[in-house]
Write a protein that holds these residues in place. Structure first.
Motif, PDB file in Angstrom:
ATOM      1  N   PHE A   1     -27.960 132.752  -4.429  1.00 32.48           N
ATOM      2  CA  PHE A   1     -28.461 132.619  -3.059  1.00 32.48           C
ATOM      3  C   PHE A   1     -28.739 131.154  -2.731  1.00 32.48           C
ATOM      4  CE2 PHE A   1     -31.558 132.805   0.364  1.00 32.48           C
ATOM      5  CZ  PHE A   1     -31.034 133.793   1.183  1.00 32.48           C
ATOM      6  N   ILE A   2     -29.348 130.441  -3.673  1.00 35.85           N
ATOM      7  CA  ILE A   2     -29.684 129.035  -3.458  1.00 35.85           C
ATOM      8  C   ILE A   2     -28.422 128.198  -3.272  1.00 35.85           C
ATOM      9  CG2 ILE A   2     -30.688 126.988  -4.548  1.00 35.85           C
ATOM     10  CD1 ILE A   2     -32.614 129.032  -5.968  1.00 35.85           C
ATOM     11  N   VAL A   3     -27.420 128.439  -4.134  1.00 34.29           N
ATOM     12  CA  VAL A   3     -26.163 127.697  -4.019  1.00 34.29           C
ATOM     13  C   VAL A   3     -25.456 128.057  -2.712  1.00 34.29           C
ATOM     14  CG1 VAL A   3     -23.908 127.292  -5.063  1.00 34.29           C
ATOM     15  CG2 VAL A   3     -25.925 127.529  -6.517  1.00 34.29           C
ATOM     16  N   ALA A   4     -25.519 129.328  -2.323  1.00 37.74           N
ATOM     17  CA  ALA A   4     -24.871 129.765  -1.082  1.00 37.74           C
ATOM     18  C   ALA A   4     -25.458 129.076   0.138  1.00 37.74           C
ATOM     19  CB  ALA A   4     -24.996 131.282  -0.935  1.00 37.74           C
ATOM     20  N   LEU A   5     -26.741 128.736   0.091  1.00 35.33           N
ATOM     21  CA  LEU A   5     -27.390 128.091   1.232  1.00 35.33           C
ATOM     22  C   LEU A   5     -26.768 126.741   1.574  1.00 35.33           C
ATOM     23  CD1 LEU A   5     -31.187 128.821   0.605  1.00 35.33           C
ATOM     24  CD2 LEU A   5     -29.702 129.804   2.350  1.00 35.33           C
TER      25      LEU A   5
END
Length: 290
Positions: free
Chosen positions: A86-90
């Motif tokens: 999720f963090i990388v997707a942001l």
């Protein structure tokens, strides 16, 4: 409404309010550190605090045998993969799109619960899920009109939702012999250990550990990683599909926090979406009374 029902509703409402605050708190914290560095510190510190509590206060025993495997699987799904992806997707998906991600979890949880636990999902549950998703889409519509997202970002976001939902079903299906606090402590700490190598490998920009960073980190550790996850585990043990309905309120509270703290616009779309979300929650509770 009985005492147990009121307690359940209060638990769900408090969970939604705390869990939704993570995105706003994270925005403040990310001003001083890279995403993976920031969240690795969050998981390791939260896990260490919880482990100290279960060891010194609860006097809980250490996990044994297969419990280590179960905790590692749960921590991998619920912390490392879900929040890591999720963090990388942001970095590739705008906030308008990510707001909808939480709303998709109930559908994933329902499908996985039915397939893995052979649980039949009733019609009223599907109706509540449909209304909840519609409510979140309406609330997020002003943000979606100008949103941009890459294929990589969307795939990472979808993968994070699958990991989170599978983690919820996995947790509900395990006959745990450890307390909820002990489970939460180890899964957060193990998740932090597993994500740490990626934080080190991808680290490029020096961190700035100012007061805003530490206040944001403290909020994410205590009310969110400790408080909200404890409430979530309690909800999951009652019913994984029913618990997932509370995720609908998270984007709504997220809009409210963003409006107050980040001065983002609060529109009629938000209010209309909130009404549909509350209706979905009401219908979802009826399943337990049939």
């Amino acid at each position: 409404m009985g005492t147990s029902d009121r307690r359940y509703l209060l638990t769900g409402l408090l969970f939604s309010m705390l869990w939704a605050s993570a995105s706003v708190a994270g925005k403040f914290g990310l001003k001083g550190a890279e995403p993976l560095v920031f969240f690795t510190l969050r998981f390791l510190l939260a896990g260490a605090l919880l482990l100290a509590y279960v060891s010194l206060v609860e006097k809980s025993r250490l996990p044994a045998g297969r419990e280590w495997v179960q905790l590692t699987i749960f921590g991998t799904l619920n912390t490392t993969l879900y929040l890591g992806l999720f963090i990388v997707a942001l970095q590739h998906v705008t906030p308008g799109i990510t707001t909808l991600a939480i709303a998709l979890n109930p559908l994933f949880i329902s499908i996985m619960s039915a397939l893995l636990m052979k649980r039949r999902v009733k019609g009223i549950e599907w109706l509540s899920i449909a209304l909840g998703v519609a409510g979140v889409i309406i609330a997020a519509y002003p943000l979606l009109r100008d949103s941009q997202a890459t294929t990589t970002g969307m795939l990472l976001l979808a993968a994070s939702m699958v990991a989170y939902s599978y983690g919820a079903v996995y947790y509900a299906g395990v006959d745990w012999q450890l307390s909820r606090t002990t489970i939460n402590a180890w899964q957060v700490f193990l998740g932090g250990i597993l994500i740490a190598p990626f934080a080190g490998l991808l680290h490029k920009v020096p961190s700035r550990f100012d007061l805003t960073f530490w206040l944001s980190l403290a909020w994410l550790i205590v009310p969110v990683s400790i408080g909200a996850v404890q409430l979530w585990l309690r909800l999951l043990k009652t019913d994984a599909v029913r618990a997932s309905l509370w995720l609908y309120l998270c984007p709504v509270f997220g809009f409210l926090y963003a409006a107050v703290l980040l001065h983002e616009p609060l529109t009629l779309f938000t209010l209309a979406g909130t009404a549909l979300v509350l209706l979905a929650l009401y219908l979802g509770q009826q399943k337990q009374q049939q």
